[in-house]
Design a protein around this motif. Structure first.
Motif, PDB file in Angstrom:
ATOM      1  N   LEU A 255      55.648  38.341  29.403  1.00 11.95           N
ATOM      2  CA  LEU A 255      54.778  39.418  29.887  1.00 11.95           C
ATOM      3  C   LEU A 255      53.477  38.850  30.437  1.00 11.95           C
ATOM      4  N   LEU A 258      53.890  37.016  33.743  1.00 11.55           N
ATOM      5  CA  LEU A 258      54.131  37.957  34.844  1.00 11.55           C
ATOM      6  C   LEU A 258      52.935  38.887  35.042  1.00 11.55           C
ATOM      7  N   ILE A 261      52.963  42.356  33.039  1.00  9.42           N
ATOM      8  CA  ILE A 261      53.980  43.364  33.352  1.00  9.42           C
ATOM      9  C   ILE A 261      54.250  44.208  32.113  1.00  9.42           C
ATOM     10  N   ASN A 262      54.552  45.489  32.290  1.00  7.90           N
ATOM     11  CA  ASN A 262      54.923  46.336  31.162  1.00  7.90           C
ATOM     12  C   ASN A 262      56.269  45.885  30.607  1.00  7.90           C
ATOM     13  N   ASP A 265      59.304  47.380  32.211  1.00  6.30           N
ATOM     14  CA  ASP A 265      59.618  46.807  33.513  1.00  6.30           C
ATOM     15  C   ASP A 265      60.254  45.426  33.377  1.00  6.30           C
ATOM     16  N   LEU A 266      59.823  44.646  32.381  1.00 10.04           N
ATOM     17  CA  LEU A 266      60.443  43.339  32.139  1.00 10.04           C
ATOM     18  C   LEU A 266      61.923  43.521  31.811  1.00 10.04           C
ATOM     19  N   LEU A 269      64.026  44.367  34.920  1.00  6.47           N
ATOM     20  CA  LEU A 269      63.895  43.521  36.109  1.00  6.47           C
ATOM     21  C   LEU A 269      65.244  43.182  36.724  1.00  6.47           C
ATOM     22  N   TYR A 279      59.348  44.131  41.719  1.00  8.10           N
ATOM     23  CA  TYR A 279      59.572  45.366  40.986  1.00  8.10           C
ATOM     24  C   TYR A 279      58.470  46.367  41.334  1.00  8.10           C
ATOM     25  N   ARG A 281      56.179  49.314  39.373  1.00 16.03           N
ATOM     26  CA  ARG A 281      55.827  49.744  38.023  1.00 16.03           C
ATOM     27  C   ARG A 281      56.445  51.100  37.698  1.00 16.03           C
ATOM     28  N   LEU A 295      55.536  45.119  43.605  1.00 16.77           N
ATOM     29  CA  LEU A 295      54.842  43.905  43.191  1.00 16.77           C
ATOM     30  C   LEU A 295      55.802  42.733  43.336  1.00 16.77           C
ATOM     31  N   ARG A 355      49.063  42.339  28.771  1.00 14.80           N
ATOM     32  CA  ARG A 355      48.443  42.861  29.998  1.00 14.80           C
ATOM     33  C   ARG A 355      46.917  42.802  29.907  1.00 14.80           C
TER      34      ARG A 355
END
Length: 433
Positions: A255, A258, A261-262, A265-266, A269, A279, A281, A295, A355
């Motif tokens: 995370l 990246l 990244i949430n 979303d990971l 992917l 991706y 969000r 992104l 994040r």
């Protein structure tokens, strides 16, 4: 003048496995037809063209009486509108009006039942869970599972807020942020309830009051959710006793690599293309948002190694085979991170901290501008939407700023960093060619 008649549909998609079909009331008005379902079912062949149930059907007289009562109720409510207003309504509008005013116990609306229906139809699990917790809390406060919408008043909600402040559901006072979450969820559900049952165009206002207008919802203050360079290194460089902790460590670092990244979303992917992850969000990919953007993040060497570790039978296959969905992964990873936090005697770290940590280090240690941080995090700017439409996206800004942050945690002496970074980039190029 609207007319009403009982009918049944005999097509395959309307007939149940037991051979029965729902008896519906056809509303014919202004050269259009709409259909209102009833609670009764019958084999299609037992309903005559006249709309009467055949005497060959057991208890036909009672069923005809019940259907007649329903039709009379609809006809009476339509007549109440007056011929002038009725003539201006479409058949669809008339159907909606009749559905609302003709419901059993028309003055009573169960807020809990309505809310649970909304929850069942909410596609985002996080939002559904948010609503569900709030509904459970209000049921706990009222001490019952059926709450008439009229019972939800400003006075009651202020008592509810005070109870949460003093004891909470688990006999533990809640902080303003938690109370804020409960009350905002309830306000959202209450507004949906008003939208469903009220119709200004038809003059139907079944929920006239707004109990939240006189409720002071505590402000939600974001807590610090970032750790420092040394703490990130300790998480990254430590080996742990349990698999859950080690996966927690690796997911947290992915995370972070990246650009925060949430976790959802990971998990979702798609495989990289040309050495990059692309991706949009999920938080901004909603029906009402038309200004999100894709992104694209370069896979740095540190990330490449973790991707390889967790992609034994396909991209991130280890995570996707281990967890049913992103929510199961987040729950397990956060449990692992909790143990990691306790061992390192640091604040309780969760997936969200990656994040916040990336953003904090980017600003305070790497000197990245706030505008670039917003851009790298995928924030949608309400102030610059038109500029975003006309300006091409330069993903080299992502690459440069992410590398600046990742270089902060390279565990080397200053004179060794340059050679180490070059070595990592050579390794990266070899892996992506």
């Amino acid at each position: 003048m609207a007319t009403f008649k009982a009918i049944v549909f005999s097509s395959t998609n309307h007939v149940k496995n037991d051979g029965t079909s729902n008896i519906k009331i056809r509303v014919y008005h202004n050269e259009d037809s709409q259909y209102l379902p009833t609670q009764f079912y019958i084999p299609p062949e037992y309903l005559l063209k006249s709309g009467d149930v055949s005497q060959d059907w057991p208890e036909a007289d009672m069923l005809n009486f019940e259907i007649g009562e329903i039709i009379q109720k609809y006809r009476r409510n339509a007549l109440k509108l007056g011929s002038s207003k009725l003539a201006q309504m479409t058949c669809k509008d008339l159907k909606k009006y009749l559905q609302i005013v003709s419901e059993p116990d028309g003055e009573s609306i169960d807020f809990v039942t309505f809310s649970k229906a909304v929850i069942s139809e909410t596609t985002k699990k996080k939002t559904a869970a948010w609503y569900d917790v709030a509904v459970n809390a209000i049921c706990w406060f009222y001490g019952k599972e059926i709450i008439d919408v009229k019972e939800i008043t400003s006075s009651k909600l202020n008592q509810f807020k005070k109870r949460l402040q003093e004891s909470g559901i688990r006999e533990k006072p809640l902080e303003p942020g938690s109370i804020n979450n409960y009350l905002r969820a309830l306000r959202s559900l209450f507004n949906k309830c008003k939208l469903h049952y009220n119709d200004d165009d038809l003059g139907l206002i079944r929920i006239p009051h707004d109990p939240f207008a006189r409720l002071d919802i505590p402000e939600y203050t974001r807590k610090r959710k970032n750790i420092g360079i040394d703490e990130v290194k300790r998480i990254r460089d430590s080996s742990y006793e349990t698999e859950r902790e080690n996966i927690g460590r690796d997911v947290f670092m992915m995370l972070f690599y990246l650009m925060g990244i949430n976790a959802t979303d990971l998990f979702n992917l798609q495989p990289p293309v040309d050495g990059r992850i692309q991706y949009e969000r999920s938080k901004t990919n909603t029906t009402g948002n038309k200004h999100g953007f894709v992104l694209s993040i370069r896979i740095e060497p540190e990330l490449q190694r973790l991707f390889e570790k967790y992609s034994q039978d396909g991209f991130l296959s280890v995570l996707k085979s281990r967890y049913a969905d992103s929510y199961a992964m987040i729950k397990a990873v956060n449990q692992g991170l909790k143990k990691i936090s306790e061992k390192h005697e640091i604040s309780k770290v969760t997936t969200n901290w990656a994040r916040h940590t990336w953003a904090s280090l980017a600003r305070n240690k790497a000197g990245v501008s706030k505008a670039d941080i917003d851009f790298c995090l995928g924030h949608v700017s309400n102030d610059h939407k038109m500029a975003d439409i006309y300006i091409d996206i330069d993903y080299s800004i992502f690459d440069k700023n992410n590398r600046l942050v990742l270089d902060l945690i390279l565990d080397k002496k200053p004179d060794e960093k340059k050679s180490t970074k070059n070595h990592l980039r050579v390794a990266y190029l070899k892996n992506t060619v």
